[in-house]
Motif scaffolding. Structure first.
Motif, PDB file in Angstrom:
ATOM      1  N   GLU A  90       0.827  -1.215   0.000  1.00 13.82           N
ATOM      2  CA  GLU A  90       0.000   0.000   0.000  1.00 13.82           C
ATOM      3  C   GLU A  90       0.864   1.270   0.000  1.00 13.82           C
TER       4      GLU A  90
ATOM      5  N   SER B 161       2.130   1.669  -3.502  1.00  7.19           N
ATOM      6  CA  SER B 161       1.057   2.161  -4.360  1.00  7.19           C
ATOM      7  C   SER B 161       0.814   3.656  -4.126  1.00  7.19           C
TER       8      SER B 161
ATOM      9  N   TYR C 209       2.691   6.619  -5.903  1.00 11.38           N
ATOM     10  CA  TYR C 209       2.305   7.000  -7.266  1.00 11.38           C
ATOM     11  C   TYR C 209       1.315   8.164  -7.298  1.00 11.38           C
TER      12      TYR C 209
ATOM     13  N   ARG D  62      -5.346   6.218  -1.628  1.00 10.70           N
ATOM     14  CA  ARG D  62      -4.614   4.978  -1.359  1.00 10.70           C
ATOM     15  C   ARG D  62      -3.942   5.013   0.024  1.00 10.70           C
TER      16      ARG D  62
ATOM     17  N   ARG E  24       9.106   6.058  -6.209  1.00 10.29           N
ATOM     18  CA  ARG E  24       8.460   5.849  -7.496  1.00 10.29           C
ATOM     19  C   ARG E  24       9.402   6.239  -8.624  1.00 10.29           C
TER      20      ARG E  24
ATOM     21  N   HIS F 163       7.781  -0.112  -6.531  1.00 12.18           N
ATOM     22  CA  HIS F 163       7.228  -1.004  -7.552  1.00 12.18           C
ATOM     23  C   HIS F 163       7.885  -0.666  -8.889  1.00 12.18           C
TER      24      HIS F 163
ATOM     25  N   THR G 215      -1.079  -4.686 -10.927  1.00  7.89           N
ATOM     26  CA  THR G 215      -1.732  -4.971  -9.638  1.00  7.89           C
ATOM     27  C   THR G 215      -0.855  -5.926  -8.858  1.00  7.89           C
TER      28      THR G 215
ATOM     29  N   VAL H  60      -3.798  -4.704  -5.066  1.00  9.66           N
ATOM     30  CA  VAL H  60      -3.662  -3.253  -4.927  1.00  9.66           C
ATOM     31  C   VAL H  60      -3.248  -2.660  -6.274  1.00  9.66           C
ATOM     32  N   ASP H  61      -3.846  -1.541  -6.616  1.00 11.81           N
ATOM     33  CA  ASP H  61      -3.581  -0.869  -7.878  1.00 11.81           C
ATOM     34  C   ASP H  61      -2.193  -0.221  -7.849  1.00 11.81           C
ATOM     35  N   MET H  62      -1.336  -0.638  -8.798  1.00 13.17           N
ATOM     36  CA  MET H  62       0.025  -0.104  -8.811  1.00 13.17           C
ATOM     37  C   MET H  62       0.263   0.845  -9.972  1.00 13.17           C
TER      38      MET H  62
ATOM     39  N   ASP I 156      -1.835   7.249 -10.911  1.00 16.65           N
ATOM     40  CA  ASP I 156      -3.208   7.743 -11.057  1.00 16.65           C
ATOM     41  C   ASP I 156      -3.298   8.700 -12.237  1.00 16.65           C
TER      42      ASP I 156
END
Ligand SMILES: *[C@@H]1O[C@H](CO)[C@@H](O)[C@H](O)[C@H]1NC(C)=O
Ligand SMILES: *[C@@H]1O[C@H](CO)[C@@H](O)[C@H](O)[C@H]1NC(C)=O
Ligand SMILES: *[C@@H]1O[C@H](CO)[C@@H](O)[C@H](O)[C@H]1NC(C)=O
Length: 357
Positions: A52, A55, A58, A72, A111, A180, A300, A304-306, A309
């Motif tokens: 998290e 994520s 980002y 998030r 990131r 990530h 993902t 969790v959405d990686m 946005d």
């Protein structure tokens, strides 16, 4: 020149290389004996919390990060004490440092450059290596672009200082570094750097879908210096397969460090397979046939959405000057529970990441 014409050509070349690397595995179908693996336990709850953070870094709305109210930021990371936000506008890099009081740990999340799309990033990736200039690591070579994105930009200095500051405040608590994709590559260099410069053995690294970042010599030094490392891979995610691994070219090749944990479905059940300590376990994500590698599986992790946005992040930040943004964030109108250092630079050093620019 029609840039789009390059895409199928490069994609085809990459598939050929990946097929070669798959074919060269040799011992692919061999079942290795995994005796020492039983002691290693993958802590799902801990990993879910860390993903998290990876994520959240980002998120492009810096105000929501500053106040830790981003969309998030409201699950397992609630109550996070953010202490430093770093944005390198030109290189499109972002990081934050803070303290998670539930884990009693300093969190560093990084990131990487993600302008436009993951597809472009993968297409433009070059495989050039550079010697690592730490003492006592002869023969260690690392990816030039990923390494310079950490070492030659503002990130290295600011992150190390922020970690020192947090440790002065809270004592010698654990340090957890995460990221990530390319952020995972940079997080790896960051964890190594912190472990060496602070002389700490309480540095933990957990990355998600990171590419390979160095040769086999580097990987073995890395495993020694940052033993508490987990590299989570997901299903058919293509990025952990890049740059390719060739067992027949040991000196040129890139080699992952351990320890991979492969998130995938077995008969419809979600499993987190703990891989062997070689870094290149043929039974983990390397067992995926090259033609089936996927970009969507890169975006993902643990549900969790990686994805970023907003893929045009950097242009939006560039719309206002770094100084304007910084003074807005630190103005009295935005409330944070603790003092947050906001470091926004228009440019530090241009990094040599891709063939295009
Ligand atoms: C897993 O990590 C959590 C912290 O997120 C901790 O509370 C828990 O005790 C850990 N579980 C094990 C089995 O170590
Ligand atoms: C890493 O940074 C140091 C100092 O900031 C510099 O001297 C060194 O050349 C850099 N290493 C590489 C490989 O770029
Ligand atoms: C998958 O889950 C089902 C139901 O929980 C169970 O019966 C089955 O044995 C599991 N399969 C594997 C391969 O673990």
């Amino acid at each position: 020149m029609g840039r789009s014409g390059w895409v199928p050509a490069v994609a085809a070349a990459m598939v050929v290389l990946l097929l070669l690397s798959t074919a060269s595995q040799g011992r692919q179908r061999e079942r290795s004996v995994k005796s020492s693996e039983q002691t290693f336990v993958f802590n799902y709850t801990l990993a879910k919390t860390i993903v998290e953070y990876a994520s959240a870094v980002y998120m492009t709305d810096l105000t929501a990060l500053y106040t830790w109210t981003c969309s998030r930021c409201n699950d397992l990371t609630q109550g996070f004490e953010i202490r430093c936000i770093i944005v390198d506008v030109q290189n499109c890099l972002q990081a934050f440092i803070g303290v998670d009081h539930n884990l009693n740990a300093i969190i560093v999340a990084i990131r990487g450059t993600q302008e436009n799309s993951v597809q472009n990033w993968i297409r433009d990736l070059v495989w050039k290596q550079v010697d690592l200039n730490y003492p006592n690591m002869p023969g260690a070579k690392v990816h030039t672009g990923f390494y310079s994105a950490y070492n030659n930009t503002i990130l290295r200095l600011v992150i190390t200082n922020a970690v020192r500051k947090a440790r002065n405040l809270y004592g010698d608590i654990s340090i957890i570094v995460t990221g990530h994709s390319m952020g995972g590559a940079m997080a790896s260099f960051c964890a190594l750097d912190i472990a060496i410069s602070l002389g700490s053995d309480d540095v933990h690294l957990m990355t998600f879908g990171q590419p390979r970042i160095g040769n086999a010599v580097f990987a073995s030094y890395f495993a020694e210096i940052v033993p508490n490392t987990i590299r989570v891979t997901h299903e058919h995610d293509i990025v952990p397969h890049l740059p390719p691994y060739f067992s027949f070219l040991p000196n040129l090749a890139y080699h992952h460090f351990p320890r991979e944990v492969w998130e995938h479905d077995v008969d419809g059940n979600r499993t987190f397979q703990v891989c062997d300590d070689s870094g290149e376990d043929p039974d983990c994500c390397r067992s995926v046939f090259a033609l089936f590698l996927s970009v969507p599986d890169h975006l993902t992790y643990m549900g969790v959405d990686m994805a970023a946005d907003d893929w045009s992040t950097c242009r939006i930040v560039m719309g206002q000057s770094a100084e304007q943004l910084r003074s807005y964030l630190t103005s009295n109108s935005i409330m944070s529970n603790n003092p947050v250092d906001v470091i926004i630079v228009d440019h530090s050093v241009q990094i040599d990441l891709t063939t295009s620019s």
